[in-house]
Design a protein around this motif. Structure first.
Motif, PDB file in Angstrom:
ATOM      1  N   ARG A 118       0.828  -1.185   0.000  1.00  0.00           N
ATOM      2  CA  ARG A 118       0.000   0.000   0.000  1.00  0.00           C
ATOM      3  C   ARG A 118       0.874   1.251   0.000  1.00  0.00           C
ATOM      4  NH1 ARG A 118      -4.875   1.831  -1.059  1.00  0.00           N
ATOM      5  NH2 ARG A 118      -5.558  -0.256  -0.425  1.00  0.00           N
ATOM      6  N   THR A 119       0.555   2.204  -0.833  1.00  0.00           N
ATOM      7  CA  THR A 119       1.217   3.500  -0.811  1.00  0.00           C
ATOM      8  C   THR A 119       0.158   4.579  -0.612  1.00  0.00           C
ATOM      9  OG1 THR A 119       1.056   3.776  -3.223  1.00  0.00           O
ATOM     10  CG2 THR A 119       3.051   2.712  -2.359  1.00  0.00           C
ATOM     11  N   TYR A 120       0.600   5.784  -0.359  1.00  0.00           N
ATOM     12  CA  TYR A 120      -0.339   6.882  -0.200  1.00  0.00           C
ATOM     13  C   TYR A 120       0.233   8.127  -0.854  1.00  0.00           C
ATOM     14  CZ  TYR A 120       2.611   8.957   3.430  1.00  0.00           C
ATOM     15  OH  TYR A 120       3.663   9.533   4.108  1.00  0.00           O
ATOM     16  N   THR A 121      -0.608   9.111  -1.047  1.00  0.00           N
ATOM     17  CA  THR A 121      -0.160  10.401  -1.540  1.00  0.00           C
ATOM     18  C   THR A 121      -0.459  11.453  -0.487  1.00  0.00           C
ATOM     19  OG1 THR A 121      -2.279  10.865  -2.636  1.00  0.00           O
ATOM     20  CG2 THR A 121      -0.569   9.786  -3.950  1.00  0.00           C
ATOM     21  N   GLN A 122       0.272  12.537  -0.544  1.00  0.00           N
ATOM     22  CA  GLN A 122      -0.027  13.676   0.310  1.00  0.00           C
ATOM     23  C   GLN A 122      -1.004  14.552  -0.455  1.00  0.00           C
ATOM     24  OE1 GLN A 122       2.387  17.081   0.091  1.00  0.00           O
ATOM     25  NE2 GLN A 122       0.433  17.890   0.748  1.00  0.00           N
ATOM     26  N   VAL A 123      -2.147  14.851   0.159  1.00  0.00           N
ATOM     27  CA  VAL A 123      -3.157  15.688  -0.484  1.00  0.00           C
ATOM     28  C   VAL A 123      -3.366  16.955   0.335  1.00  0.00           C
ATOM     29  CG1 VAL A 123      -4.337  13.723  -1.543  1.00  0.00           C
ATOM     30  CG2 VAL A 123      -5.075  14.531   0.709  1.00  0.00           C
ATOM     31  N   VAL A 124      -3.793  17.995  -0.317  1.00  0.00           N
ATOM     32  CA  VAL A 124      -4.165  19.229   0.371  1.00  0.00           C
ATOM     33  C   VAL A 124      -5.657  19.416   0.182  1.00  0.00           C
ATOM     34  CG1 VAL A 124      -3.866  21.726   0.528  1.00  0.00           C
ATOM     35  CG2 VAL A 124      -1.902  20.261   0.009  1.00  0.00           C
ATOM     36  N   ILE A 125      -6.368  19.549   1.305  1.00  0.00           N
ATOM     37  CA  ILE A 125      -7.829  19.635   1.266  1.00  0.00           C
ATOM     38  C   ILE A 125      -8.310  21.031   1.674  1.00  0.00           C
ATOM     39  CG2 ILE A 125      -8.247  17.182   1.660  1.00  0.00           C
ATOM     40  CD1 ILE A 125      -8.669  17.890   4.650  1.00  0.00           C
ATOM     41  N   VAL A 126      -9.427  21.436   1.077  1.00  0.00           N
ATOM     42  CA  VAL A 126     -10.138  22.659   1.451  1.00  0.00           C
ATOM     43  C   VAL A 126     -11.630  22.323   1.452  1.00  0.00           C
ATOM     44  CG1 VAL A 126      -8.366  24.178   0.472  1.00  0.00           C
ATOM     45  CG2 VAL A 126     -10.317  23.481  -0.939  1.00  0.00           C
ATOM     46  N   LYS A 127     -12.443  23.168   2.067  1.00  0.00           N
ATOM     47  CA  LYS A 127     -13.894  22.948   2.030  1.00  0.00           C
ATOM     48  C   LYS A 127     -14.392  23.113   0.604  1.00  0.00           C
ATOM     49  CE  LYS A 127     -16.689  23.919   5.299  1.00  0.00           C
ATOM     50  NZ  LYS A 127     -17.548  24.561   6.329  1.00  0.00           N
ATOM     51  N   LYS A 128     -15.513  22.452   0.310  1.00  0.00           N
ATOM     52  CA  LYS A 128     -16.005  22.430  -1.062  1.00  0.00           C
ATOM     53  C   LYS A 128     -16.345  23.824  -1.582  1.00  0.00           C
ATOM     54  CE  LYS A 128     -20.860  21.537   0.190  1.00  0.00           C
ATOM     55  NZ  LYS A 128     -22.010  20.632  -0.019  1.00  0.00           N
ATOM     56  N   ASP A 129     -16.781  24.728  -0.684  1.00  0.00           N
ATOM     57  CA  ASP A 129     -17.159  26.066  -1.125  1.00  0.00           C
ATOM     58  C   ASP A 129     -16.047  27.093  -0.935  1.00  0.00           C
ATOM     59  OD1 ASP A 129     -17.202  26.015   1.607  1.00  0.00           O
ATOM     60  OD2 ASP A 129     -19.204  26.888   1.842  1.00  0.00           O
ATOM     61  N   SER A 130     -14.832  26.614  -0.659  1.00  0.00           N
ATOM     62  CA  SER A 130     -13.702  27.521  -0.464  1.00  0.00           C
ATOM     63  C   SER A 130     -13.316  28.186  -1.788  1.00  0.00           C
ATOM     64  CB  SER A 130     -12.494  26.748   0.081  1.00  0.00           C
ATOM     65  OG  SER A 130     -11.325  27.552   0.052  1.00  0.00           O
ATOM     66  N   PRO A 131     -12.911  29.456  -1.727  1.00  0.00           N
ATOM     67  CA  PRO A 131     -12.452  30.124  -2.951  1.00  0.00           C
ATOM     68  C   PRO A 131     -11.054  29.647  -3.376  1.00  0.00           C
ATOM     69  CG  PRO A 131     -12.195  31.591  -1.074  1.00  0.00           C
ATOM     70  CD  PRO A 131     -12.940  30.378  -0.573  1.00  0.00           C
ATOM     71  N   VAL A 132     -10.370  28.902  -2.525  1.00  0.00           N
ATOM     72  CA  VAL A 132      -9.019  28.423  -2.820  1.00  0.00           C
ATOM     73  C   VAL A 132      -9.073  27.361  -3.920  1.00  0.00           C
ATOM     74  CG1 VAL A 132      -7.011  27.202  -1.900  1.00  0.00           C
ATOM     75  CG2 VAL A 132      -8.174  28.926  -0.503  1.00  0.00           C
ATOM     76  N   GLN A 133      -8.322  27.590  -4.984  1.00  0.00           N
ATOM     77  CA  GLN A 133      -8.328  26.667  -6.114  1.00  0.00           C
ATOM     78  C   GLN A 133      -6.975  25.986  -6.327  1.00  0.00           C
ATOM     79  OE1 GLN A 133     -11.105  25.894  -7.854  1.00  0.00           O
ATOM     80  NE2 GLN A 133     -12.243  27.273  -6.485  1.00  0.00           N
ATOM     81  N   LYS A 134      -5.901  26.623  -5.859  1.00  0.00           N
ATOM     82  CA  LYS A 134      -4.557  26.071  -6.024  1.00  0.00           C
ATOM     83  C   LYS A 134      -3.734  26.415  -4.796  1.00  0.00           C
ATOM     84  CE  LYS A 134      -2.934  30.058  -8.745  1.00  0.00           C
ATOM     85  NZ  LYS A 134      -4.186  30.839  -8.568  1.00  0.00           N
TER      86      LYS A 134
END
Length: 308
Positions: A118-134
């Motif tokens: 098993r491997t994993y990735t590092q992800v960056v999460i924001v709320k679905k309605d957040s203005p943050v896109q990148k």
């Protein structure tokens, strides 16, 4: 003759980067009771119940009593093995380097299935309605890291984010949450604008129904890293260490474990020298070496997070 990055109480004469077993048989241990623990990456009580069937298997396979040791922090888990109170343990990927160098842990297994580890990735999460896109949109925002030695929760972001236009501690103040699940729920509750976490935690929270797939958005995903390692204390008798490997590799996960671990159904062999090379490079590139100074920094951050 050689110890490399290991603490002064350990030796590595075969240069495989992990502590050698003591040459003096009197210093080799075969305790009547084996103490087992799993990384406190989430609520420890969840995994104590989940691992009970495996704990029973380990007892039957080794002929020894096996008890589960509930640890509340990564630092406590590492100190327990260093102090001889913990014999077998699952360490988080980013904690494995500290466990190897400071507590004499010898990683030998990793979760996986017939397709491989098993491997994993590092992800960056924001709320679905957040203005943050990148990632660059997180400049000046409230961003949660987990703990100083966490690979996906701190080290990988420090090594990988600058190329994406975002420099931790320069473009935003790092806020340590203590754990991946606390970062995730902090984003959900609006405490943080974003957070880097391991993809495994995100997938498990969706599978458990704690969050819905569209409650959050992933704005960044890294390359692949190994998941938690399973290691034994370096000073176990070689025969016992060999038996533990036999017991691990002969076990097949229960239905509950397969569900929790995203379809993984077995333990597979692993090499710290080879399989953790990328994790070690990320630690070095981020300026967080797996030594006592780095460990003390990690412990202080964990204590501060728990005090909040």
């Amino acid at each position: 003759a050689h110890r490399g990055e290991l603490d002064a109480i350990y030796c590595d004469e075969n240069r495989d980067l992990v502590a050698d077993a003591p040459k003096d048989p009197k210093r080799q241990k075969s305790p009547g009771t084996l103490v087992f623990a799993y990384t406190p990456i989430e609520d420890p009580a969840v995994y104590q119940s989940l691992f009970r069937p495996f704990q029973d298997h380990l007892a039957s396979c080794t002929g020894k009593k096996v008890v589960y040791f509930t640890v509340q922090s990564n630092a406590a888990q590492i100190e327990a093995m260093r102090g001889g109170r913990l014999h077998v343990a699952g360490f988080a990927s980013g904690q494995t380097g500290f466990a190897v160098n400071l507590s004499g842990a010898v990683p030998f297994a990793i979760k996986g299935n017939e397709k491989g580890p098993r491997t994993y990735t590092q992800v960056v999460i924001v709320k679905k309605d957040s203005p943050v896109q990148k990632l660059a949109d997180l400049k000046g925002k409230r961003v949660a890291h987990t703990s100083p030695s966490s690979n996906s929760g701190n080290l990988a972001p420090r090594a990988l984010f600058p190329a994406e236009g975002l420099v931790p501690d320069k473009d935003y103040k790092v806020l340590y949450s203590g754990k991946h699940d606390q970062s995730l729920m902090g984003v959900m509750n609006g405490d943080y604008d974003g957070a880097p976490i391991t993809s495994d935690i995100l997938d498990r929270f969706v599978n458990r129904g704690i969050i819905k797939p569209d409650d959050l958005r992933v704005i960044y995903r890294s390359g692949h890293f190994p998941t938690s390692s399973f290691a034994h204390a370096h000073d176990l008798e070689p025969a016992l260490a060999a038996k533990l490997k036999e017991c691990f590799f002969g076990y097949r996960f229960t239905a509950e474990m397969r569900k929790e671990f995203l379809g993984d159904d077995r333990f597979l062999p692993v090499s710290y020298k080879d399989d953790w090379a990328l994790v070690r490079k990320v630690a070095e590139d981020s300026g967080t070496p797996y030594n006592r100074a780095g460990f003390d920094k990690e412990r202080a951050a964990e204590e501060a997070a728990r005090a909040k």
